[in-house]
Scaffold this active site. Structure first.
Site, mmCIF file in Angstrom:
data_model
loop_
_atom_site.group_PDB
_atom_site.id
_atom_site.type_symbol
_atom_site.label_atom_id
_atom_site.label_comp_id
_atom_site.label_asym_id
_atom_site.label_seq_id
_atom_site.Cartn_x
_atom_site.Cartn_y
_atom_site.Cartn_z
ATOM 1 C CB SER A 255 -0.886 0.004 1.245
ATOM 2 O OG SER A 255 -0.084 0.339 2.366
ATOM 3 C CE LYS A 256 -2.443 6.637 -2.128
ATOM 4 N NZ LYS A 256 -3.748 7.022 -1.668
ATOM 5 N NE ARG A 257 0.460 0.671 5.880
ATOM 6 C CZ ARG A 257 1.045 -0.503 6.025
ATOM 7 N NH1 ARG A 257 2.175 -0.607 6.664
ATOM 8 N NH2 ARG A 257 0.513 -1.598 5.503
ATOM 9 C CG HIS A 258 4.635 -1.161 1.713
ATOM 10 N ND1 HIS A 258 3.299 -1.434 1.841
ATOM 11 C CD2 HIS A 258 5.278 -1.889 2.640
ATOM 12 C CE1 HIS A 258 3.141 -2.326 2.818
ATOM 13 N NE2 HIS A 258 4.323 -2.611 3.315
ATOM 14 N N GLY A 259 5.617 3.279 0.005
ATOM 15 C CA GLY A 259 6.218 4.118 -1.042
ATOM 16 C C GLY A 259 5.470 3.915 -2.342
#
Ligand code: GLU
Length: 517
Positions: A255-259
């Site tokens: 997800s976005k948390r991973h870049g």
């Protein structure tokens, strides 16, 4: 080899934004599967969710597919016997199939109001059991249905789900079975007449003669409902292959948390589309380094989607970065020059080298956001002028060994494209370098008078400076590096001075000397 007369697969993205990496991977595997088996590859746009689908995203998906080289046999821009290829254009086909299902008794009208359904759901919750529709309207007689319809009561159409279990075959998992009572009689036509996703997908897959449905395993819970519809239609159930989802290195769903999680973001960060493409394939495969530079044809020849495991695939940006560096180094300087020109144009570098340099200094994500904003607002990127393009190509060999992603060019070599400028710290460093003023003025004079303007002549001149000025080579090199660029890290000193061109090099060293004055 699959035992179908004709292999036909589809990639069916929902156009709600840039192509997610998981979707890109699904598209890739569908393409490879079709090509391996001489089948047809269809691109279908699943845009029935009108609130979230945009034409913009359709264009972005098409661009990404083309960039990856995944050409479709049928789909937008490639008309064929199974069109149209956007769900919003297939309303008549869906209505025809709803009619068929209704006439054969597989659908029934349900007049339950949202309030009644909420109450059912709340009661189930209170008793701690999962909720499925009670089937209250299943047994309404035709007279009552006609009366309520005539009275204008809104209704949905639900599938009469048979008792028992639904079993289907998944290529990676074997037999998969679901108890039908966990499904309930589900809705396929909403009260406003719109069609639900599960019905649209089945009608599309039936009418497009899809033999193999290859999609993410987040769809596996939809599959039993879809199989019920296939059976109700008396249609052949395709083979299914639910691909494992992508996870981050922390084993959580990507997800976005991973870049960056979208193809376009990664390419804006300076990854090469072909490396991302290959990496998405190797996530689940035995890997050796020679595979990094594989072409799409190599992937078709070697990649067997039916051998994928079912455990989640881990997406590791660090590994991708390493692969990208390897790929870059395997290519020629000329090729790198081309790619740099293309990349730097896309990120807006040539229009504003200093501004883009500042954004790039904040990190790859900041750069990707700026590119996304510009692309969303249709700001046309500035193409390089002749001089900028020639300079980029001249610098390409100087940075070739050092780049991991194309964006690394900007902090390393962006200064070539800007007037000389010092941060206070850099100026401090220059001031603190022994004999800097003398080094700069002597070098400037020497370069101005140099007979030949080539790297060996520049090198000879620079190497003669330390003994002539009684300075340490380290100090001379540091003064020149800072003096020409305003920064301490640059590509090779002699090559950089040469690439600047005589006038520019002389002028910069002169300016730096003047600052020390
Ligand atoms: N439109 C769905 C998605 O983007 C894919 C559905 C399917 O492949 O059946 O996730």
């Amino acid at each position: 080899m699959p035992e179908h007369d004709h292999i036909c697969v589809r990639f069916a993205p929902s156009p709600t934004g840039y192509l997610h990496l998981g979707s890109a991977r699904t598209g890739l595997y569908n393409y490879v599967f079709a090509r391996r088996h001489g089948g047809t590859f269809i691109l279908r746009i699943e845009d029935t969710d009108l609130t979230r689908s945009t034409d913009e995203a359709v264009v972005q998906i098409i661009d990404s597919m083309k960039e990856m080289g995944l050409h479709w046999d049928e789909g937008p821009g490639a008309p064929g016997p199974h069109g149209p290829y956007r769900q919003t254009e297939r309303g008549d086909i869906y209505r025809e199939y709803v009619q068929k299902l209704f006439e054969s008794g597989h659908l029934y009208p349900c007049f339950c109001t949202p309030e009644e359904l909420d109450a059912e759901r709340a009661a189930a919750q209170a008793e701690g059991r999962g909720w499925t529709y009670s089937g209250r309207c299943r047994g309404l007689d035709t007279a009552e249905v006609a009366r309520r319809q005539a009275a204008g009561e809104p209704y949905t159409l639900r599938v009469r789900v048979p008792e028992g279990r639904t079993v289907f075959h998944d290529i990676l998992r074997g037999e998969v079975a679901f108890e039908n009572d966990t499904m309930g009689d589900f809705i396929v036509v909403r009260s406003d007449g719109s069609i639900t996703y599960n019905l649209a997908v089945v009608v599309d897959d039936v009418t497009m003669e899809i033999s193999h449905v290859i999609r993410g395993d987040d769809h596996i819970s939809n599959t039993p409902k879809q199989v019920v519809i296939y059976r109700a239609l008396g249609a052949r159930v395709p083979e299914f292959l639910h691909m494992p989802l992508l996870f981050g290195t922390d084993k959580k769903k990507l997800s976005k948390r991973h870049g960056a999680t979208k193809l376009e973001q990664l390419t804006a960060e300076g990854f090469l589309v072909e490396v991302v493409r290959n990496y998405l394939c190797f996530l689940s495969a035995e890997f050796d380094e020679s595979m990094i530079t594989w072409s799409l044809d190599d992937l078709v020849a070697h990649l067997d989607v039916t051998k994928l495991g079912t455990s989640p695939s881990i997406f590791d940006p660090e590994k991708l970065r390493w692969m990208n560096g390897r790929y870059l180094r395997a290519m020629t300087d000329e090729w790198l020059g081309d790619r740099l020109v293309g990349y730097l144009t896309r990120v807006g570098f040539y229009g504003d080298p200093a501004g883009v340099g500042e954004i790039a200094a904040q990190g790859a994500q900041a750069l990707a956001h700026a590119v996304e904003d510009a692309e969303t607002e249709h700001v046309p990127p500035t193409v390089p002028d002749e001089e900028q393009e020639a300079l980029t190509r001249a610098i390409a060999p100087l940075v070739h060994e050092k780049l991991e992603v194309l964006a690394d060019f900007i902090p390393m070599a962006g200064w070539f494209f800007r007037p000389l400028e010092f941060t206070p710290e850099a100026l401090e460093r220059l001031r603190g370098t022994a004999g800097a003023a003398e080094t700069l003025t002597t070098a400037a004079a020497g370069l101005r008078d140099l007979e030949e303007w080539d790297v060996p002549s520049v090198e000879t001149l620079v190497r003669e400076l330390p003994p002539a000025l009684s300075l340490k080579p380290k100090a001379v090199f540091a003064a020149l590096r800072l003096g020409m660029s305003g920064q301490s890290v640059t590509p090779g000193l002699f090559e950089s001075l040469w690439a600047l061109g005589r006038d520019n090099a002389v002028a910069r060293l002169g300016q730096a000397a003047a600052l020390l004055g």
